[in-house]
Design a protein around this motif. Structure first.
Motif, PDB file in Angstrom:
ATOM      1  N   UNK A   5      -4.813   1.704  -4.598  1.00 19.71           N
ATOM      2  CA  UNK A   5      -3.655   0.879  -4.299  1.00 19.71           C
ATOM      3  C   UNK A   5      -2.740   1.514  -3.276  1.00 19.71           C
ATOM      4  N   UNK A   6      -2.592   2.831  -3.350  1.00 24.92           N
ATOM      5  CA  UNK A   6      -1.741   3.531  -2.377  1.00 24.92           C
ATOM      6  C   UNK A   6      -2.319   3.446  -0.964  1.00 24.92           C
ATOM      7  N   UNK A   7      -3.628   3.368  -0.870  1.00 25.78           N
ATOM      8  CA  UNK A   7      -4.245   3.206   0.447  1.00 25.78           C
ATOM      9  C   UNK A   7      -3.799   1.889   1.084  1.00 25.78           C
ATOM     10  N   UNK A   8      -3.809   0.825   0.285  1.00 23.67           N
ATOM     11  CA  UNK A   8      -3.337  -0.463   0.797  1.00 23.67           C
ATOM     12  C   UNK A   8      -1.856  -0.438   1.129  1.00 23.67           C
ATOM     13  N   UNK A   9      -1.068   0.218   0.276  1.00 20.86           N
ATOM     14  CA  UNK A   9       0.367   0.338   0.532  1.00 20.86           C
ATOM     15  C   UNK A   9       0.628   1.109   1.818  1.00 20.86           C
ATOM     16  N   UNK A  10      -0.137   2.183   2.053  1.00 21.41           N
ATOM     17  CA  UNK A  10       0.037   2.980   3.263  1.00 21.41           C
ATOM     18  C   UNK A  10      -0.261   2.152   4.509  1.00 21.41           C
ATOM     19  N   UNK A  43      10.867   5.259  10.246  1.00 30.75           N
ATOM     20  CA  UNK A  43      10.361   6.604   9.975  1.00 30.75           C
ATOM     21  C   UNK A  43       9.521   6.641   8.703  1.00 30.75           C
ATOM     22  N   UNK A  44       9.991   5.957   7.661  1.00 31.31           N
ATOM     23  CA  UNK A  44       9.252   5.941   6.407  1.00 31.31           C
ATOM     24  C   UNK A  44       7.901   5.256   6.594  1.00 31.31           C
ATOM     25  N   UNK A  45       7.877   4.184   7.377  1.00 32.67           N
ATOM     26  CA  UNK A  45       6.616   3.478   7.593  1.00 32.67           C
ATOM     27  C   UNK A  45       5.583   4.334   8.291  1.00 32.67           C
ATOM     28  N   UNK A  46       6.013   5.112   9.290  1.00 34.72           N
ATOM     29  CA  UNK A  46       5.058   5.976   9.979  1.00 34.72           C
ATOM     30  C   UNK A  46       4.490   7.041   9.045  1.00 34.72           C
ATOM     31  N   UNK A  47       5.213   7.351   7.979  1.00 37.50           N
ATOM     32  CA  UNK A  47       4.729   8.335   7.012  1.00 37.50           C
ATOM     33  C   UNK A  47       3.503   7.816   6.261  1.00 37.50           C
ATOM     34  N   UNK A  48       3.225   6.522   6.368  1.00 42.12           N
ATOM     35  CA  UNK A  48       2.015   5.985   5.758  1.00 42.12           C
ATOM     36  C   UNK A  48       0.763   6.685   6.263  1.00 42.12           C
ATOM     37  N   UNK A  49       0.775   7.158   7.507  1.00 40.49           N
ATOM     38  CA  UNK A  49      -0.384   7.874   8.049  1.00 40.49           C
ATOM     39  C   UNK A  49      -0.597   9.176   7.292  1.00 40.49           C
ATOM     40  N   UNK A  50       0.490   9.917   7.050  1.00 39.57           N
ATOM     41  CA  UNK A  50       0.360  11.162   6.284  1.00 39.57           C
ATOM     42  C   UNK A  50      -0.116  10.889   4.856  1.00 39.57           C
ATOM     43  N   UNK A  51       0.326   9.776   4.298  1.00 32.73           N
ATOM     44  CA  UNK A  51      -0.149   9.394   2.978  1.00 32.73           C
ATOM     45  C   UNK A  51      -1.644   9.114   3.011  1.00 32.73           C
ATOM     46  N   UNK A  52      -2.119   8.474   4.075  1.00 30.73           N
ATOM     47  CA  UNK A  52      -3.556   8.274   4.263  1.00 30.73           C
ATOM     48  C   UNK A  52      -4.295   9.612   4.245  1.00 30.73           C
ATOM     49  N   UNK A  53      -3.740  10.609   4.905  1.00 28.04           N
ATOM     50  CA  UNK A  53      -4.398  11.911   4.985  1.00 28.04           C
ATOM     51  C   UNK A  53      -4.504  12.548   3.593  1.00 28.04           C
ATOM     52  N   UNK A  54      -3.456  12.436   2.793  1.00 31.55           N
ATOM     53  CA  UNK A  54      -3.518  12.981   1.434  1.00 31.55           C
ATOM     54  C   UNK A  54      -4.620  12.277   0.641  1.00 31.55           C
ATOM     55  N   UNK A  55      -4.667  10.952   0.744  1.00 30.72           N
ATOM     56  CA  UNK A  55      -5.681  10.182   0.020  1.00 30.72           C
ATOM     57  C   UNK A  55      -7.076  10.597   0.474  1.00 30.72           C
ATOM     58  N   UNK A  56      -7.277  10.792   1.769  1.00 33.23           N
ATOM     59  CA  UNK A  56      -8.579  11.218   2.278  1.00 33.23           C
ATOM     60  C   UNK A  56      -8.993  12.558   1.695  1.00 33.23           C
ATOM     61  N   UNK A  57      -8.062  13.506   1.687  1.00 38.32           N
ATOM     62  CA  UNK A  57      -8.376  14.797   1.088  1.00 38.32           C
ATOM     63  C   UNK A  57      -8.769  14.662  -0.371  1.00 38.32           C
ATOM     64  N   UNK A 254       0.244   1.810 -12.748  1.00 39.73           N
ATOM     65  CA  UNK A 254       0.599   0.551 -13.405  1.00 39.73           C
ATOM     66  C   UNK A 254       1.170  -0.452 -12.402  1.00 39.73           C
ATOM     67  N   UNK A 255       1.985   0.020 -11.471  1.00 39.45           N
ATOM     68  CA  UNK A 255       2.620  -0.877 -10.505  1.00 39.45           C
ATOM     69  C   UNK A 255       1.614  -1.461  -9.520  1.00 39.45           C
ATOM     70  N   UNK A 256       0.593  -0.674  -9.176  1.00 42.78           N
ATOM     71  CA  UNK A 256      -0.367  -1.119  -8.162  1.00 42.78           C
ATOM     72  C   UNK A 256      -1.634  -1.718  -8.758  1.00 42.78           C
ATOM     73  N   UNK A 257      -1.693  -1.800 -10.083  1.00 45.43           N
ATOM     74  CA  UNK A 257      -2.876  -2.360 -10.740  1.00 45.43           C
ATOM     75  C   UNK A 257      -2.742  -3.883 -10.810  1.00 45.43           C
ATOM     76  N   UNK A 265      -6.038  -2.386  -0.854  1.00 51.54           N
ATOM     77  CA  UNK A 265      -6.751  -1.119  -0.836  1.00 51.54           C
ATOM     78  C   UNK A 265      -8.158  -1.267  -0.300  1.00 51.54           C
ATOM     79  N   UNK A 266      -8.819  -2.382  -0.631  1.00 47.94           N
ATOM     80  CA  UNK A 266     -10.186  -2.626  -0.178  1.00 47.94           C
ATOM     81  C   UNK A 266     -10.251  -2.850   1.328  1.00 47.94           C
ATOM     82  N   UNK A 267      -9.270  -3.575   1.868  1.00 49.18           N
ATOM     83  CA  UNK A 267      -9.301  -3.920   3.304  1.00 49.18           C
ATOM     84  C   UNK A 267      -8.400  -3.006   4.129  1.00 49.18           C
ATOM     85  N   UNK A 268      -7.915  -1.916   3.547  1.00 51.89           N
ATOM     86  CA  UNK A 268      -6.910  -1.088   4.227  1.00 51.89           C
ATOM     87  C   UNK A 268      -7.410  -0.554   5.559  1.00 51.89           C
ATOM     88  N   UNK A 269      -8.656  -0.125   5.630  1.00 50.50           N
ATOM     89  CA  UNK A 269      -9.176   0.425   6.889  1.00 50.50           C
ATOM     90  C   UNK A 269      -9.249  -0.659   7.965  1.00 50.50           C
TER      91      UNK A 269
END
Length: 287
Positions: A5-10, A43-57, A254-257, A265-269
């Protein structure tokens, strides 16, 4: 799973950032109230890229440990490259016609972008937001190299070289710390943690801190940026929040379920690669 879900949010965060940033730069640049008013959300929106990197790791480490080199490479290639290649060709054609990005019309830029070597040739990645994919691909190679020599075929010399190469990339490109954080959280999740305060309270507190710090500005993650007192708290709060978020029963899980975030999240890429064309259209509507 919270990470899905966080991937889709990012992806949505980045889309929003580009809509706001695009209108601020190209349409309402003379409107100081607008530019300053959306600065935090931008600024917060651009941080979505860094969130993507955490998820990838977080998600790539177990994949690297599970699959052999050929299967891992094939799975990553099929996940990443076909859509990237099609949309890159679209960009190449449109840019050749419009010359909107003159520097990207060169053969060197095109080949470097398609091969994900633009960081080493000093050119930009194709399409405005695809720069992060080069980091992704390099992370895949470095992560698998380390796992290969430490897990699949234990070899101290090979492991030492792989780790040194990874560290050198991290030192030259500090933004890669987010991949390391995601992988470390995956390893840490193998054991239960006891915190001095309730886990959900820690999750909420770290989320608020991450939003507050990440809204303070956009960073390129050069070493000079670390002189800003906000940057390290961004990294620490993001890591702590993600660690809490991926725990079973977390507030984030719970919030993203729900169907919306499962779909995003499925179509995020796909959304991430396609959305530049969407926000250009939206910018025209604003204009």
């Amino acid at each position: 799973m919270a990470a899905h879900g966080l991937r889709g949010l990012a992806a949505m965060m980045v889309l929003l950032a580009h809509i706001l940033g695009g209108t601020a730069k190209h349409i309402y640049a003379q409107n100081d109230a607008y530019v300053q008013g959306i600065a935090g959300a931008w600024a917060l929106g651009t941080f979505g890229v860094e969130l993507f990197f955490i998820i990838s790791g977080y998600v790539i480490l177990p994949s690297a440990m599970r699959y052999g080199a050929q299967q891992f490479a094939l799975r990553r290639f099929l996940r990443l490259y076909p859509l990237f290649f099609v949309l890159s060709l679209l960009f190449i054609v449109l840019n050749a016609i419009t010359n909107a990005y003159p520097a990207l019309n060169s053969t060197k830029a095109v080949i470097s972008g398609l091969l994900f070597i633009n960081l080493f040739t000093g050119t930009e990645q194709l399409t405005p937001n695809a720069w992060s994919l080069t980091y992704e691909v390099i992370f895949y190679l470095l992560m698998y190299g380390i796992v290969y020599f430490t897990v699949h075929h234990r070899n101290r010399a090979g492991a030492a070289v792989a780790i040194l190469v990874g560290l050198s990339f991290l030192l030259t490109h500090p933004i890669a710390i987010y991949f390391v954080i995601g992988a470390a959280i995956r390893l840490a999740s193998a054991r239960p943690w006891r915190w001095p305060i309730p886990a959900r309270g820690l999750e909420l507190a770290s989320l608020i801190a991450m939003i507050a710090f990440a809204s303070r500005g956009h960073f390129e993650y050069s070493w000079s940026d670390f002189a800003d007192p906000v940057l390290v708290p961004i990294i620490l709060s993001a890591g702590l929040y993600f660690h809490c978020a991926v725990q079973p029963g977390s507030l984030t899980a719970r919030a993203l379920d729900n169907p919306l975030f499962r779909y995003l999240g499925t179509v995020s890429y796909s959304l991430y690669l396609v959305h530049p064309y969407s926000y250009y259209g939206i910018r025209r509507i604003f204009d």
